[in-house]
Enzyme design. Structure first.
Site, PDB file in Angstrom:
ATOM      1  CG  ASP A  57       4.771  -6.816   4.204  1.00  0.00           C
ATOM      2  OD1 ASP A  57       5.348  -7.444   3.203  1.00  0.00           O
ATOM      3  OD2 ASP A  57       4.094  -5.937   3.840  1.00  0.00           O
ATOM      4  CD  GLU A  84       9.492  -6.256   2.820  1.00  0.00           C
ATOM      5  OE1 GLU A  84       9.722  -6.725   1.728  1.00  0.00           O
ATOM      6  OE2 GLU A  84       8.400  -6.025   3.354  1.00  0.00           O
TER       7      GLU A  84
END
Length: 545
Positions: free
Chosen positions: A209, A278
């Site tokens: 993330d 990401e």
């Protein structure tokens, strides 16, 4: 005119060309009757997930957390939050998934923790404790204001005052999500140890993330202002002041590359494990290329480039071509929906549109790369309209009513059309299940041979038999406005497929580059070849060779 993109592929690990199904645990299935989905619910639905023909699941955070950002604020990296179950449940999930030939990828949120993490509680207590430098602390300006002009993605100043230290701490997200100081080697070493805990438990991959947010500019330089015309954010509200700056200094720092190489060295000790990063930066395509370069950083990366508000064939083509032109040995991963953006059926379809939905399934899975699908996307779920009093997302509560946050894409899965709360839970769920979603429930779609769900299953099984789609090169050719035409060519003299999509609401004729014949078996219907011309129906697609 055509443009060629050719990449030499000397290996085919499982994740190249894989289909990855994102599970949002809170909303897949509630097995213990508390209104919130859990790991046991995922286990109970593994047969359904395996029936989709996917290669892996990516499970959004299930770690111990105060849930201020629904698990993306971790207070203990090595434990499962009781809301979701236990470590034993997670071990069972991995084993049961593997029994069905489904890999398990987990979210790792490395750039920040919860303010309730023991590390931060120690760090904030004083300026001279063993973890005093584990987070990003800075003195106030002489007038008492924040150290610089950095802004939080969730709105407002990116710094929060801590009276116990008499300093500010950095938070790129919620103020309850303080940023770790990756300039401290001890932090890097500890984070790698947290990652290895899960590698030793047998996970097959990590979705990383906000991985470009690990490092900040040590000089704490101000971000420059962005002209009004360029304030078009991807993945955040355009009336958010975050869009008012070029984010040159609060993320995507050069020091991150060396850390990614340390991370990759750890991962390579566990054969078959993959990293998917990401990326959200000022030039996400360039960052994706940099972060996957030379096969020594991330295996794959994805960004918000195709999570834009409007459907545009030219944008899709230019995004793919621009990335591929700089990607080298890197490998892309594409998605049209996730837990942070309005569902694609609402963004691009204006509502439930199964014809377009089937074509979008085929389109994203026909690009060179791997693909992530978000749970419910296979049903064609639309964005739910959540009343203000039902909102849970702090992002939406802050920016209401101009931006309603992320709850609309996070509502529970509808399993049974006539079941209580769509068959998700026996009690009131954490977010409501819209009536419109119950009309698209799994049990109804399984009975309809022409449903989006059954199309998805057929297409994913067919795709597995097409090496040109799972691993070949890609080359675009010119096509009418609103259409895409490209060739996928398998390596070493293998077969080629031509792929065409009409993203407009009327029939279109596409001039073919050579005599081609339609390929069957994928489930898309209505295309016809007439001489050198391919006629595509509205929102139609075709495969040819």
């Amino acid at each position: 005119m055509s443009s060629a993109i050719e990449v030499t592929d000397t290996q085919s690990p499982w994740w190249r060309g894989a289909v990855i199904y994102q599970v949002y645990p809170r909303s897949l299935m509630d097995a213990n009757g508390d209104g919130v989905g859990d790991i046991r619910g995922i286990i109970n639905k593994l047969d359904y997930i395996a029936s989709l023909g996917v290669d892996a699941i990516w499970v959004s955070p299930f770690f111990k957390s105060p849930m201020k950002d629904f698990g993306y604020d971790i207070s203990d990296y090595r434990d499962v939050d009781p809301l979701f179950g236990s470590l034993a449940d997670l071990d069972e999930l991995i084993a049961e998934a593997h029994d069905r030939n489904v890999k398990v990828m987990i979210d790792q949120v490395l750039s920040h923790t919860s303010d309730q993490h023991a590390w931060f509680e120690e760090s904030r207590a004083s300026r001279d404790n063993p973890k005093a430098d584990w987070y990003v602390w800075a003195d106030a300006k002489p007038d008492g204001t924040a150290p610089n002009n950095w802004i939080s993605i969730f709105g407002g100043c990116g710094w929060e005052w801590e009276p116990r230290r008499g300093q500010y701490y950095l938070h790129n997200f919620l103020k309850s999500q303080p940023d770790l100081n990756f300039h401290n080697p001890d932090v890097q070493t500890q984070i790698l140890a947290e990652v290895e805990f899960w590698l030793q438990r047998g996970v097959d991959g990590l979705r990383l993330d906000a991985i470009n947010f690990c490092f900040h500019d040590k000089q704490l330089r101000d971000n420059p202002a962005k002209p009004v015309a360029e304030r078009q954010g991807r993945g955040f509200s355009e009336d958010n002041p975050y869009a008012f700056q070029y984010h040159y200094y609060n993320n995507t720092q050069p020091e991150n590359l060396a850390f990614l190489e340390r991370l990759r060295a750890l991962i390579d000790r566990y054969p078959g494990v993959v990293t998917l990063g990401e990326i959200s930066s000022e030039d996400s395509l360039a960052t994706m290329a940099e972060y996957t370069a030379n096969n020594k950083r991330l295996h794959m990366a994805y960004s918000f480039e195709l999570l834009v508000p409007e459907l545009c064939a030219q944008h899709i083509r230019s995004t793919v071509e621009n990335l591929e032109a700089s990607l080298g040995e890197g490998w892309p991963c594409w998605s049209l929906s996730n837990h942070d953006v309005v569902r694609v059926m609402s963004r691009w379809g204006g509502g439930y549109n199964p014809t377009l939905g089937k074509t979008l399934h085929a389109l994203v899975a026909s690009l060179r790369g791997s693909v992530c699908y978000y749970q419910g996307e296979e049903l064609g779920l639309t964005e739910a309209d959540i009343a203000f009093e039902d909102l849970q997302d702090p992002y939406g509560i802050t920016f209401w009513p101009n931006f309603k946050g992320r709850d609309g894409c996070r509502t529970p899965m509808p399993w049974q059309s006539n079941g209580e709360h769509g068959g998700f839970s026996a009690v009131k769920p954490w977010l409501p299940v819209p009536d419109a979603h119950c009309e698209l429930a799994v049990d109804l779609q399984e009975q309809d041979a022409h449903s989006m769900l059954n199309f998805y299953r057929r297409f994913m099984q067919w795709r597995k038999s097409q090496p040109a789609l799972t691993g070949g090169d890609i080359r675009f050719a010119d096509a009418p406005e609103g259409c895409l035409l490209f060739e996928r060519a398998a390596h070493a003299g293998g077969e080629c497929l031509w792929v065409a999509f009409n993203l407009t609401d009327g029939p279109v004729d596409v001039v073919l580059p050579m005599p081609l014949s339609l390929v069957e078996g994928h489930g898309l219907q209505g295309a016809e070849v007439q001489g050198e011309c391919l006629r595509l129906p509205a929102f139609g697609g075709a495969f040819l060779r």
